[in-house]
Design an enzyme around this catalytic site. Structure first.
Site, PDB file in Angstrom:
ATOM      1  N   ALA A  14      38.984  37.018  43.516  1.00  0.00           N
ATOM      2  CA  ALA A  14      38.030  36.614  42.467  1.00  0.00           C
ATOM      3  C   ALA A  14      36.756  37.448  42.564  1.00  0.00           C
ATOM      4  CB  ALA A  14      37.721  35.119  42.596  1.00  0.00           C
ATOM      5  N   VAL A  17      36.808  42.885  39.963  1.00  0.00           N
ATOM      6  CA  VAL A  17      37.989  43.221  39.150  1.00  0.00           C
ATOM      7  C   VAL A  17      38.738  41.945  38.763  1.00  0.00           C
ATOM      8  CG1 VAL A  17      40.154  44.519  39.040  1.00  0.00           C
ATOM      9  CG2 VAL A  17      38.216  45.479  40.286  1.00  0.00           C
ATOM     10  N   GLY A  18      38.901  41.046  39.742  1.00  0.00           N
ATOM     11  CA  GLY A  18      39.680  39.826  39.493  1.00  0.00           C
ATOM     12  C   GLY A  18      39.042  38.922  38.446  1.00  0.00           C
ATOM     13  N   ARG A  93      39.890  56.285  49.355  1.00  0.00           N
ATOM     14  CA  ARG A  93      40.719  55.091  49.172  1.00  0.00           C
ATOM     15  C   ARG A  93      41.566  54.837  50.421  1.00  0.00           C
ATOM     16  NH1 ARG A  93      40.627  57.477  43.987  1.00  0.00           N
ATOM     17  NH2 ARG A  93      39.725  56.114  42.415  1.00  0.00           N
ATOM     18  N   THR A 124      44.775  46.763  43.909  1.00  0.00           N
ATOM     19  CA  THR A 124      44.080  47.046  45.167  1.00  0.00           C
ATOM     20  C   THR A 124      44.354  48.474  45.659  1.00  0.00           C
ATOM     21  OG1 THR A 124      44.331  44.723  45.738  1.00  0.00           O
ATOM     22  CG2 THR A 124      43.810  46.225  47.552  1.00  0.00           C
ATOM     23  N   ARG A 156      39.950  57.069  31.517  1.00  0.00           N
ATOM     24  CA  ARG A 156      38.772  57.863  31.908  1.00  0.00           C
ATOM     25  C   ARG A 156      38.828  59.240  31.252  1.00  0.00           C
ATOM     26  NH1 ARG A 156      38.729  55.529  38.101  1.00  0.00           N
ATOM     27  NH2 ARG A 156      37.256  53.854  37.625  1.00  0.00           N
ATOM     28  N   HIS A 180      46.882  57.619  42.539  1.00  0.00           N
ATOM     29  CA  HIS A 180      45.521  57.261  42.133  1.00  0.00           C
ATOM     30  C   HIS A 180      44.573  57.751  43.230  1.00  0.00           C
ATOM     31  CE1 HIS A 180      42.416  55.120  40.109  1.00  0.00           C
ATOM     32  NE2 HIS A 180      42.254  54.209  41.044  1.00  0.00           N
TER      33      HIS A 180
HETATM   34  N1  APR Z   1      43.463  36.656  49.322  1.00  0.00           N
HETATM   35  C1  APR Z   1      42.696  36.516  48.199  1.00  0.00           C
HETATM   36  N2  APR Z   1      41.528  37.145  48.016  1.00  0.00           N
HETATM   37  C2  APR Z   1      41.107  37.968  48.990  1.00  0.00           C
HETATM   38  C3  APR Z   1      41.835  38.188  50.183  1.00  0.00           C
HETATM   39  C4  APR Z   1      43.063  37.485  50.326  1.00  0.00           C
HETATM   40  N3  APR Z   1      43.836  37.602  51.428  1.00  0.00           N
HETATM   41  N4  APR Z   1      41.134  39.068  50.944  1.00  0.00           N
HETATM   42  C5  APR Z   1      40.027  39.399  50.270  1.00  0.00           C
HETATM   43  N5  APR Z   1      40.002  38.738  49.082  1.00  0.00           N
HETATM   44  C6  APR Z   1      38.995  38.771  48.024  1.00  0.00           C
HETATM   45  C7  APR Z   1      37.558  38.874  48.532  1.00  0.00           C
HETATM   46  O1  APR Z   1      37.104  37.631  49.043  1.00  0.00           O
HETATM   47  C8  APR Z   1      36.826  39.294  47.253  1.00  0.00           C
HETATM   48  O2  APR Z   1      36.335  38.185  46.514  1.00  0.00           O
HETATM   49  O3  APR Z   1      39.138  39.901  47.199  1.00  0.00           O
HETATM   50  C9  APR Z   1      37.922  40.011  46.434  1.00  0.00           C
HETATM   51  C10 APR Z   1      37.628  41.488  46.203  1.00  0.00           C
HETATM   52  O4  APR Z   1      36.547  41.536  45.354  1.00  0.00           O
HETATM   53  P1  APR Z   1      35.443  42.690  45.391  1.00  0.00           P
HETATM   54  O5  APR Z   1      34.960  42.872  46.790  1.00  0.00           O
HETATM   55  O6  APR Z   1      34.443  42.371  44.312  1.00  0.00           O
HETATM   56  O7  APR Z   1      36.264  44.009  45.014  1.00  0.00           O
HETATM   57  P2  APR Z   1      36.640  44.523  43.549  1.00  0.00           P
HETATM   58  O8  APR Z   1      35.575  45.399  43.031  1.00  0.00           O
HETATM   59  O9  APR Z   1      37.102  43.371  42.732  1.00  0.00           O
HETATM   60  O10 APR Z   1      37.869  45.481  43.889  1.00  0.00           O
HETATM   61  C11 APR Z   1      39.113  44.936  44.323  1.00  0.00           C
HETATM   62  O11 APR Z   1      40.421  46.661  43.299  1.00  0.00           O
HETATM   63  O12 APR Z   1      39.893  48.657  42.241  1.00  0.00           O
HETATM   64  C12 APR Z   1      40.284  48.058  43.444  1.00  0.00           C
HETATM   65  O13 APR Z   1      39.346  49.516  45.150  1.00  0.00           O
HETATM   66  C13 APR Z   1      39.272  48.246  44.560  1.00  0.00           C
HETATM   67  O14 APR Z   1      40.731  47.548  46.335  1.00  0.00           O
HETATM   68  C14 APR Z   1      39.657  47.145  45.502  1.00  0.00           C
HETATM   69  C15 APR Z   1      40.133  46.035  44.547  1.00  0.00           C
END
Ligand code: APR
Length: 317
Positions: A14, A17-18, A93, A124, A156, A180
């Site tokens: 969440a 991206v989520g 990455r 991810t 892009r 990627h």
């Molecule tokens: N289960 C569920 N959620 C998790 C877990 C898990 N085991 N481990 C980590 N998370 C959650 C984190 O708590 C965090 O809220 O994944 C979320 C990642 O969110 P952000 O840090 O905001 O990252 P975001 O910018 O959304 O990117 C997520 O997408 O584009 C790719 O490189 C980027 O790998 C990254 C992914």
């Protein structure tokens, strides 16, 4: 495939991206329920409440459930996996390999147990390696497990082409293949503005500069943001793939697919054009490739293989 009134999409993670992907699913009324799951207590619940309250303004009927409990994801039609750490400035990455590899393994366990018929779209990073690991842990057929990257990289490239040509981005078609990462393969031969070849519109040195900027497109945003990485376009791209599968739209989209001899590769994920429909990857489309692009595909797949070897060394595969 379930009717829209029964469809359930789980977005794992969440974060930026989520939460954006969950919003897109709701705004498009793509499903009856979006489950947003994260390990952080309160975060998915808070985002879900906010999104449910936005429904009164936006008029969507999709209900969003925020949770920390994998059981709430059971019987999902599709998973969009965004869980893990994003890059910090200066990180590649691949630096994310170990930490995000462990996240994929944990997530795969409850997808396999609770939603054995689901489709899975991984966002991810490092993308191609994470989707490879996800499929290995799930044991699902390759057509049901794919990675989101080509749609984003092509978007892009499309934006840079629209800017350079002064044309409307909706008339631009671009195609970026391969992994990627910096070794991705922008296919200028297949880039057009409403059917007009890019080479007829933009001089070669400008195309080369756009290709280079596309390759580093994610890094450019990481440097500008300072914390976190891109999220609007990655979320839109992941949801476009989900929509093509759920609505059987059969769109031809570049995405990371498990190759079974296509493009001369076996048992490895990389970005190729694929038709996405109700069975997932319905067909991988093999394009005639100029020699230079073939060499670049060898290089890009070689880099994915190195990361897969590193995952093995880490005991994750
Ligand atoms: N289960 C569920 N959620 C998790 C877990 C898990 N085991 N481990 C980590 N998370 C959650 C984190 O708590 C965090 O809220 O994944 C979320 C990642 O969110 P952000 O840090 O905001 O990252 P975001 O910018 O959304 O990117 C997520 O997408 O584009 C790719 O490189 C980027 O790998 C990254 C992914």
């Amino acid at each position: 495939m379930s009717a829209i009134s029964q469809r359930k999409i789980t977005v794992v993670g969440a974060g930026f991206v989520g939460m954006t992907a969950a919003q897109r699913c709701a705004q498009q009324n793509l499903c009856a329920e979006v489950v947003l799951i994260d390990i952080l207590e309160g975060r998915p619940q808070g985002i879900a409440l906010d999104l449910n309250q936005a429904a009164a303004v936006d008029g969507y009927t999709t209900r969003v459930t925020g949770t920390n409990d994998p059981a709430d994801t059971y019987d999902s039609d599709i998973f969009i996996v965004t869980a893990g750490l994003p890059r910090k400035p200066g990180m590649s990455r691949s630096d994310l390999l170990e930490v995000n590899g462990k996240v994929m393994s944990a997530v795969a366990e409850y997808i396999r147990n609770g939603s054995p018929d689901a489709f899975v779209i991984v966002i991810t990073n490092p993308l191609d390696t994470m989707v490879h690991l996800m499929r290995a842990k799930l044991g699902f057929p390759g057509r049901r497990v794919m990675g989101m990257a080509g749609v984003l990289d092509s978007a892009r490239f499309s934006w840079f082409i629209a800017e350079a040509t002064g044309s409307n981005v909706k008339d631009v078609d671009a195609m970026v293949l391969g992994a990627h990462g910096d070794s991705m393969v922008p296919m200028e031969k297949y880039c057009t503005v409403n059917g007009v070849e890019l080479g007829a519109l933009v001089p070669k040195d400008k195309i080369d500069a756009m290709v280079e900027r596309t390759r580093k497109g994610g890094g450019e945003i990481v440097s500008l943001l300072k914390t976190g990485s891109a999220f609007y376009a990655p979320a839109s791209a992941g949801v476009a793939m989900a929509a093509s599968i759920l609505n059987d739209e059969r769109r031809l989209l570049p995405c990371a697919c498990l190759l079974n001899g296509e493009y001369g590769f076996e048992g490895v994920y990389t970005g190729v054009p694929a038709i996405l429909g109700k069975n997932g990857v319905e067909q991988i489309v093999e394009l005639p490739m100029p020699t230079e692009a073939r060499i670049q595909m060898q290089k890009t797949v070689g880099e994915v293989q190195l990361d897969i070897d590193a995952l093995r060394d880490l005991g994750l595969l």
